[in-house]
Design a protein around this motif. Structure first.
Motif, PDB file in Angstrom:
ATOM      1  N   ALA A 287      29.197  38.917  39.900  1.00 45.92           N
ATOM      2  CA  ALA A 287      28.140  39.492  39.075  1.00 45.92           C
ATOM      3  C   ALA A 287      27.822  40.922  39.519  1.00 45.92           C
ATOM      4  CB  ALA A 287      26.887  38.626  39.139  1.00 45.92           C
ATOM      5  N   LEU A 288      27.776  41.160  40.816  1.00 47.89           N
ATOM      6  CA  LEU A 288      27.444  42.489  41.321  1.00 47.89           C
ATOM      7  C   LEU A 288      28.529  43.520  41.032  1.00 47.89           C
ATOM      8  CD1 LEU A 288      25.850  41.694  44.802  1.00 47.89           C
ATOM      9  CD2 LEU A 288      24.692  42.596  42.784  1.00 47.89           C
ATOM     10  N   TYR A 289      29.778  43.094  41.126  1.00 48.11           N
ATOM     11  CA  TYR A 289      30.887  44.029  41.012  1.00 48.11           C
ATOM     12  C   TYR A 289      31.676  43.900  39.710  1.00 48.11           C
ATOM     13  CZ  TYR A 289      30.159  45.134  45.938  1.00 48.11           C
ATOM     14  OH  TYR A 289      29.625  45.541  47.123  1.00 48.11           O
ATOM     15  N   SER A 290      31.277  42.997  38.822  1.00 50.68           N
ATOM     16  CA  SER A 290      31.956  42.784  37.533  1.00 50.68           C
ATOM     17  C   SER A 290      33.446  42.497  37.710  1.00 50.68           C
ATOM     18  CB  SER A 290      31.764  43.993  36.608  1.00 50.68           C
ATOM     19  OG  SER A 290      30.414  44.184  36.336  1.00 50.68           O
ATOM     20  N   PHE A 291      33.758  41.563  38.585  1.00 51.97           N
ATOM     21  CA  PHE A 291      35.145  41.189  38.847  1.00 51.97           C
ATOM     22  C   PHE A 291      35.562  40.011  37.972  1.00 51.97           C
ATOM     23  CE2 PHE A 291      34.809  42.545  43.575  1.00 51.97           C
ATOM     24  CZ  PHE A 291      35.237  43.816  43.272  1.00 51.97           C
ATOM     25  N   SER A 292      36.826  40.009  37.583  1.00 50.95           N
ATOM     26  CA  SER A 292      37.426  38.822  36.982  1.00 50.95           C
ATOM     27  C   SER A 292      37.694  37.830  38.109  1.00 50.95           C
ATOM     28  CB  SER A 292      38.742  39.178  36.291  1.00 50.95           C
ATOM     29  OG  SER A 292      39.713  39.568  37.262  1.00 50.95           O
ATOM     30  N   ASP A 293      38.088  36.623  37.753  1.00 58.70           N
ATOM     31  CA  ASP A 293      38.389  35.627  38.786  1.00 58.70           C
ATOM     32  C   ASP A 293      39.564  36.082  39.649  1.00 58.70           C
ATOM     33  OD1 ASP A 293      36.365  33.929  37.807  1.00 58.70           O
ATOM     34  OD2 ASP A 293      37.736  33.046  36.344  1.00 58.70           O
ATOM     35  N   GLU A 294      40.581  36.648  39.017  1.00 59.79           N
ATOM     36  CA  GLU A 294      41.755  37.116  39.762  1.00 59.79           C
ATOM     37  C   GLU A 294      41.399  38.286  40.679  1.00 59.79           C
ATOM     38  OE1 GLU A 294      41.726  36.507  36.480  1.00 59.79           O
ATOM     39  OE2 GLU A 294      43.042  34.749  36.422  1.00 59.79           O
ATOM     40  N   ALA A 295      40.609  39.219  40.164  1.00 63.12           N
ATOM     41  CA  ALA A 295      40.193  40.364  40.982  1.00 63.12           C
ATOM     42  C   ALA A 295      39.316  39.903  42.139  1.00 63.12           C
ATOM     43  CB  ALA A 295      39.453  41.388  40.122  1.00 63.12           C
ATOM     44  N   THR A 296      38.499  38.890  41.890  1.00 60.77           N
ATOM     45  CA  THR A 296      37.642  38.360  42.954  1.00 60.77           C
ATOM     46  C   THR A 296      38.484  37.812  44.096  1.00 60.77           C
ATOM     47  OG1 THR A 296      35.921  37.808  41.359  1.00 60.77           O
ATOM     48  CG2 THR A 296      35.829  36.686  43.487  1.00 60.77           C
ATOM     49  N   GLU A 297      39.489  37.013  43.761  1.00 57.58           N
ATOM     50  CA  GLU A 297      40.372  36.463  44.792  1.00 57.58           C
ATOM     51  C   GLU A 297      41.010  37.583  45.596  1.00 57.58           C
ATOM     52  OE1 GLU A 297      44.523  33.885  45.221  1.00 57.58           O
ATOM     53  OE2 GLU A 297      43.607  34.112  43.244  1.00 57.58           O
ATOM     54  N   PHE A 298      41.536  38.594  44.901  1.00 59.29           N
ATOM     55  CA  PHE A 298      42.185  39.703  45.587  1.00 59.29           C
ATOM     56  C   PHE A 298      41.204  40.453  46.485  1.00 59.29           C
ATOM     57  CE2 PHE A 298      43.222  44.182  45.960  1.00 59.29           C
ATOM     58  CZ  PHE A 298      44.486  44.115  46.523  1.00 59.29           C
ATOM     59  N   GLN A 299      40.035  40.772  45.957  1.00 57.17           N
ATOM     60  CA  GLN A 299      39.067  41.568  46.718  1.00 57.17           C
ATOM     61  C   GLN A 299      38.565  40.820  47.954  1.00 57.17           C
ATOM     62  OE1 GLN A 299      38.495  44.700  46.391  1.00 57.17           O
ATOM     63  NE2 GLN A 299      39.570  44.975  44.465  1.00 57.17           N
ATOM     64  N   ILE A 300      38.388  39.516  47.849  1.00 59.31           N
ATOM     65  CA  ILE A 300      37.954  38.748  49.026  1.00 59.31           C
ATOM     66  C   ILE A 300      39.027  38.813  50.105  1.00 59.31           C
ATOM     67  CG2 ILE A 300      37.413  36.441  49.915  1.00 59.31           C
ATOM     68  CD1 ILE A 300      36.165  35.877  47.123  1.00 59.31           C
ATOM     69  N   LYS A 301      40.296  38.703  49.701  1.00 59.52           N
ATOM     70  CA  LYS A 301      41.387  38.790  50.669  1.00 59.52           C
ATOM     71  C   LYS A 301      41.497  40.199  51.253  1.00 59.52           C
ATOM     72  CE  LYS A 301      44.210  35.143  48.651  1.00 59.52           C
ATOM     73  NZ  LYS A 301      45.412  34.831  47.860  1.00 59.52           N
ATOM     74  N   ASP A 302      41.122  41.196  50.462  1.00 59.22           N
ATOM     75  CA  ASP A 302      41.316  42.593  50.840  1.00 59.22           C
ATOM     76  C   ASP A 302      40.155  43.187  51.636  1.00 59.22           C
ATOM     77  OD1 ASP A 302      42.926  45.055  50.574  1.00 59.22           O
ATOM     78  OD2 ASP A 302      41.213  45.753  49.401  1.00 59.22           O
ATOM     79  N   ARG A 303      38.933  42.781  51.337  1.00 56.22           N
ATOM     80  CA  ARG A 303      37.753  43.447  51.896  1.00 56.22           C
ATOM     81  C   ARG A 303      37.121  42.665  53.042  1.00 56.22           C
ATOM     82  NH1 ARG A 303      34.105  46.059  47.138  1.00 56.22           N
ATOM     83  NH2 ARG A 303      35.762  47.202  46.099  1.00 56.22           N
ATOM     84  N   LEU A 304      37.017  43.336  54.147  1.00 60.66           N
ATOM     85  CA  LEU A 304      36.391  42.741  55.325  1.00 60.66           C
ATOM     86  C   LEU A 304      34.913  42.450  55.074  1.00 60.66           C
ATOM     87  CD1 LEU A 304      37.026  41.889  58.206  1.00 60.66           C
ATOM     88  CD2 LEU A 304      36.469  44.197  58.941  1.00 60.66           C
ATOM     89  N   SER A 305      34.234  43.338  54.335  1.00 61.43           N
ATOM     90  CA  SER A 305      32.810  43.124  54.065  1.00 61.43           C
ATOM     91  C   SER A 305      32.588  41.878  53.216  1.00 61.43           C
ATOM     92  CB  SER A 305      32.205  44.348  53.367  1.00 61.43           C
ATOM     93  OG  SER A 305      32.829  44.590  52.123  1.00 61.43           O
ATOM     94  N   PHE A 306      33.497  41.601  52.268  1.00 62.72           N
ATOM     95  CA  PHE A 306      33.372  40.397  51.454  1.00 62.72           C
ATOM     96  C   PHE A 306      33.582  39.156  52.317  1.00 62.72           C
ATOM     97  CE2 PHE A 306      34.287  41.916  46.847  1.00 62.72           C
ATOM     98  CZ  PHE A 306      33.361  42.922  46.987  1.00 62.72           C
ATOM     99  N   GLN A 307      34.583  39.214  53.182  1.00 60.21           N
ATOM    100  CA  GLN A 307      34.866  38.074  54.055  1.00 60.21           C
ATOM    101  C   GLN A 307      33.669  37.772  54.955  1.00 60.21           C
ATOM    102  OE1 GLN A 307      38.576  38.904  56.097  1.00 60.21           O
ATOM    103  NE2 GLN A 307      39.586  39.381  54.155  1.00 60.21           N
ATOM    104  N   ARG A 308      33.064  38.815  55.500  1.00 64.97           N
ATOM    105  CA  ARG A 308      31.904  38.617  56.368  1.00 64.97           C
ATOM    106  C   ARG A 308      30.739  38.041  55.571  1.00 64.97           C
ATOM    107  NH1 ARG A 308      28.986  43.307  59.887  1.00 64.97           N
ATOM    108  NH2 ARG A 308      28.811  44.276  57.851  1.00 64.97           N
ATOM    109  N   PHE A 309      30.491  38.561  54.364  1.00 67.10           N
ATOM    110  CA  PHE A 309      29.424  38.075  53.499  1.00 67.10           C
ATOM    111  C   PHE A 309      29.597  36.579  53.195  1.00 67.10           C
ATOM    112  CE2 PHE A 309      27.931  37.447  49.031  1.00 67.10           C
ATOM    113  CZ  PHE A 309      26.572  37.581  49.266  1.00 67.10           C
TER     114      PHE A 309
END
Length: 176
Positions: free
Chosen positions: A70-92
């Protein structure tokens, strides 16, 4: 050795994220996501299953994923990628570098189950209320900066309120 990670590399990166003002770290400090556990479990009630299969992901972590979407307007596929890619998302989300990231289909199915249970709107209304109660406003829809910021409370004087009701611009506002 340049290619081998050091013992404190991850904690140094977390410190650098915090020093840079990680908005997701701030969001974690503002909202107690554990208050969503009960409503999530109630909405996601599963039938009794036989033994076997992978256990489901933590519902609070999955709800946090929906918050990221909701905050970043990601699709489901983009969400999966961004979680794998971003350390801040993983920590959150409470995932380590070796943590299992839900795939796009799992994220979609989780959201669909909440929609079918007619719980998604209530959960996000509760999330928005939690932010508002703490004096924050979620600014979403921009991948550049989905920051949680303090929302100033506007206090109009009685004269200003009367002028607004009469369709006039209050005197103090005309200079601005």
């Amino acid at each position: 050795m340049a290619g081998q990670p050091g013992f404190f590399d991850l904690s140094n990166r977390y410190e650098a994220l915090s020093a840079a003002g990680d908005p997701l770290e701030r969001l974690s400090g503002v909202v107690d996501f554990e208050v969503f556990r009960g409503p999530l479990i109630a909405a996601l009630r599963r039938s009794v299953r036989g033994k076997g299969g992978r256990p489901p992901f933590d519902p609070v972590m999955m709800f946090k994923i929906l918050v990221l979407q909701a905050l970043y307007s990601f699709s489901d596929e983009a969400t999966e990628f961004q979680i794998k890619d971003r350390l801040s998302f993983q920590r959150f989300l409470g995932l380590g570098l070796d943590g299992t990231v839900p795939d796009a289909t799992t994220v979609w199915l989780f959201c669909e189950r909440l929609v079918q249970a007619k719980a998604i709107d209530k959960l996000f209304a509760r999330f928005d209320a939690a932010l508002t109660d703490r004096g924050y406003l979620a600014m979403g829809g921009q991948i550049i900066d989905a920051t949680v910021v303090p929302a100033p409370k506007q206090r109009n004087t009685e004269e200003e309120k009367a002028a607004i009701k009469d369709g006039r611009i209050p005197e103090a506002w005309k200079a601005k």
